[in-house]
Design a protein around this motif. Sequence first.
Motif, PDB file in Angstrom:
ATOM      1  N   GLU A 253       0.815  -1.222   0.000  1.00 15.38           N
ATOM      2  CA  GLU A 253       0.000   0.000   0.000  1.00 15.38           C
ATOM      3  C   GLU A 253       0.847   1.270   0.000  1.00 15.38           C
ATOM      4  O   GLU A 253       0.330   2.341  -0.285  1.00 15.38           O
ATOM      5  N   THR A 254       2.143   1.132   0.336  1.00 19.56           N
ATOM      6  CA  THR A 254       2.932   2.370   0.509  1.00 19.56           C
ATOM      7  C   THR A 254       4.173   2.467  -0.385  1.00 19.56           C
ATOM      8  O   THR A 254       4.744   3.542  -0.494  1.00 19.56           O
ATOM      9  N   LEU A 255       4.597   1.362  -1.025  1.00 21.84           N
ATOM     10  CA  LEU A 255       5.773   1.449  -1.906  1.00 21.84           C
ATOM     11  C   LEU A 255       5.403   2.271  -3.152  1.00 21.84           C
ATOM     12  O   LEU A 255       4.226   2.343  -3.522  1.00 21.84           O
ATOM     13  N   PRO A 256       6.422   2.847  -3.836  1.00 23.25           N
ATOM     14  CA  PRO A 256       6.123   3.660  -5.028  1.00 23.25           C
ATOM     15  C   PRO A 256       5.402   2.863  -6.109  1.00 23.25           C
ATOM     16  O   PRO A 256       5.619   1.652  -6.259  1.00 23.25           O
ATOM     17  N   ALA A 257       4.552   3.553  -6.879  1.00 28.45           N
ATOM     18  CA  ALA A 257       3.720   2.908  -7.902  1.00 28.45           C
ATOM     19  C   ALA A 257       4.556   2.170  -8.947  1.00 28.45           C
ATOM     20  O   ALA A 257       4.114   1.165  -9.512  1.00 28.45           O
ATOM     21  N   ALA A 258       5.779   2.652  -9.204  1.00 21.13           N
ATOM     22  CA  ALA A 258       6.606   2.049 -10.266  1.00 21.13           C
ATOM     23  C   ALA A 258       7.256   0.735  -9.813  1.00 21.13           C
ATOM     24  O   ALA A 258       7.887   0.056 -10.620  1.00 21.13           O
ATOM     25  N   THR A 259       7.091   0.368  -8.533  1.00 20.03           N
ATOM     26  CA  THR A 259       7.760  -0.840  -8.025  1.00 20.03           C
ATOM     27  C   THR A 259       7.186  -2.089  -8.686  1.00 20.03           C
ATOM     28  O   THR A 259       5.965  -2.243  -8.801  1.00 20.03           O
ATOM     29  N   LYS A 260       8.081  -2.994  -9.091  1.00 17.70           N
ATOM     30  CA  LYS A 260       7.640  -4.238  -9.746  1.00 17.70           C
ATOM     31  C   LYS A 260       8.016  -5.429  -8.868  1.00 17.70           C
ATOM     32  O   LYS A 260       8.786  -5.289  -7.925  1.00 17.70           O
ATOM     33  N   GLY A 261       7.497  -6.604  -9.238  1.00 20.43           N
ATOM     34  CA  GLY A 261       7.904  -7.808  -8.527  1.00 20.43           C
ATOM     35  C   GLY A 261       6.750  -8.774  -8.360  1.00 20.43           C
ATOM     36  O   GLY A 261       5.717  -8.664  -9.040  1.00 20.43           O
ATOM     37  N   ALA A 279      -0.816  -0.525  -4.287  1.00 24.15           N
ATOM     38  CA  ALA A 279      -0.522   0.693  -5.060  1.00 24.15           C
ATOM     39  C   ALA A 279       0.623   0.465  -6.031  1.00 24.15           C
ATOM     40  O   ALA A 279       1.016   1.388  -6.742  1.00 24.15           O
ATOM     41  N   THR A 280       1.180  -0.739  -6.068  1.00 24.80           N
ATOM     42  CA  THR A 280       2.399  -1.000  -6.844  1.00 24.80           C
ATOM     43  C   THR A 280       2.095  -1.891  -8.044  1.00 24.80           C
ATOM     44  O   THR A 280       0.974  -2.378  -8.220  1.00 24.80           O
TER      45      THR A 280
END
Length: 360
Positions: A253-261, A279-280
């Motif tokens: 819910e809090t990591l940046p939107a561009a984070t993948k995985g 949110a990611t």
Amino acid sequence: MESSVRELACEARLNLQRLPDYMDSITDRLQSFEADASHDGQRIDFRFAFGGASFDMERLVMRANAADRDGLARIKDLLATAVQVYARDENPEIVWTGDLSSETSLAQFREMTVTDVRDLTAHMRRIRFAGEDLSRFAKFGGMHIRMLFPTKDVPDPLWPVLGASGLPVWPADDRRPVARVYTIRSLDVTKGIIDVDFLVHPGESVGSTWVMQATPGMRLGIMGPVGRPVRQAGWYVMGADETGLPALARMLETLPAATKGVAFVEIADEGEKQAIDNATGIELHWLTRDGVPAGEDNRLANAVRSVTWPQGGSGFGWFAAEAAAAKVVREYWRGTLSLGRDETLAAAYWRRGAAGLMAG
Ligand SMILES: Cc1cc2nc3c(=O)[nH]c(=O)nc-3n(C[C@H](O)[C@H](O)[C@H](O)COP(=O)(O)OP(=O)(O)OC[C@H]3O[C@@H](n4cnc5c(N)ncnc54)[C@H](O)[C@@H]3O)c2cc1C
């Protein structure tokens, strides 16, 4: 005349025969709390986002400085804990002198009151707690708290105070509450509330038993935040059972939107799925045990081990579940894949048959 805000500073003598021998381990530990280390002759300096520290090997003294009391309390706690852990054979006695050294109120402690109890699923209960001045629980990158429970034997515990060492002191052993570690699922500093998601699990317990009886108005203590900051990365592989789910959900819910995985969550059955406002770009997969008891199923560890890491070292592996599964994943990441400590965190959140893991 110009006024300037003076930094708070204090120091403690270290009557240790072998201080230089411990410094590699102490440095390693403080770096895992995101300190930058630099050497200057017989001195090692550490810089945190919230203050500084140094160990002087010639004068046998450690120093801490910070702009505010929360920062100074945090650095004293990190330093004193590191010395107690790595120099324990010499039974170190730590006494801080300088700013705030006569304080007895423990910066990391709050008494909290239950304001709401809600079942998210049949086995996951969300409890809302209200308390005063919770701003420190949003600092330092730690997501977890040590919760101090009243019990049948100690229904009216005495809360800890600050010792001369910078660490908590318990006023009376026979009035000491029982500690368990939980995650702050969410925090609203302005409203003065935190939510904690508790797994209601079988067996004789402290946390789970308390949670089953929780009603608004009940009180307990919390200390924190505890835990190391999770490394920022562009790609994550994550794995959690129900105990790691609150931390995993908070990260999604809090990591940046561009984070993948990719993230795997092990739950008892379909009914334990819960809504997560991801949110990611991390793909979330639920794995159900379908009748296999918690801690006896290896599909979470297998799923996490089946993931191919990206080339180029921008990934981070995060795993939180039963101790045996965490060991399997840690050995795979650190041993088989030769990944570093700064690229992985595989933590035991509970151990089958053992009470109160990690709460001491
Ligand atoms: C950093 C960290 C964060 C955590 N965050 C959370 C969180 O947000 N929510 C949460 O629910 N838990 C969380 N945990 C796990 C929690 O601390 C443990 O499950 C703890 O043992 C619960 O305490 P208890 O008093 O209920 O049980 P204990 O008294 O510790 O244990 C009693 C018995 O229950 C068994 N037991 C403990 N946990 C489980 C389980 N999950 N499933 C089945 N049997 C179990 C033990 O093996 C033991 O036999 C976290 C742990 C860590 C280290």
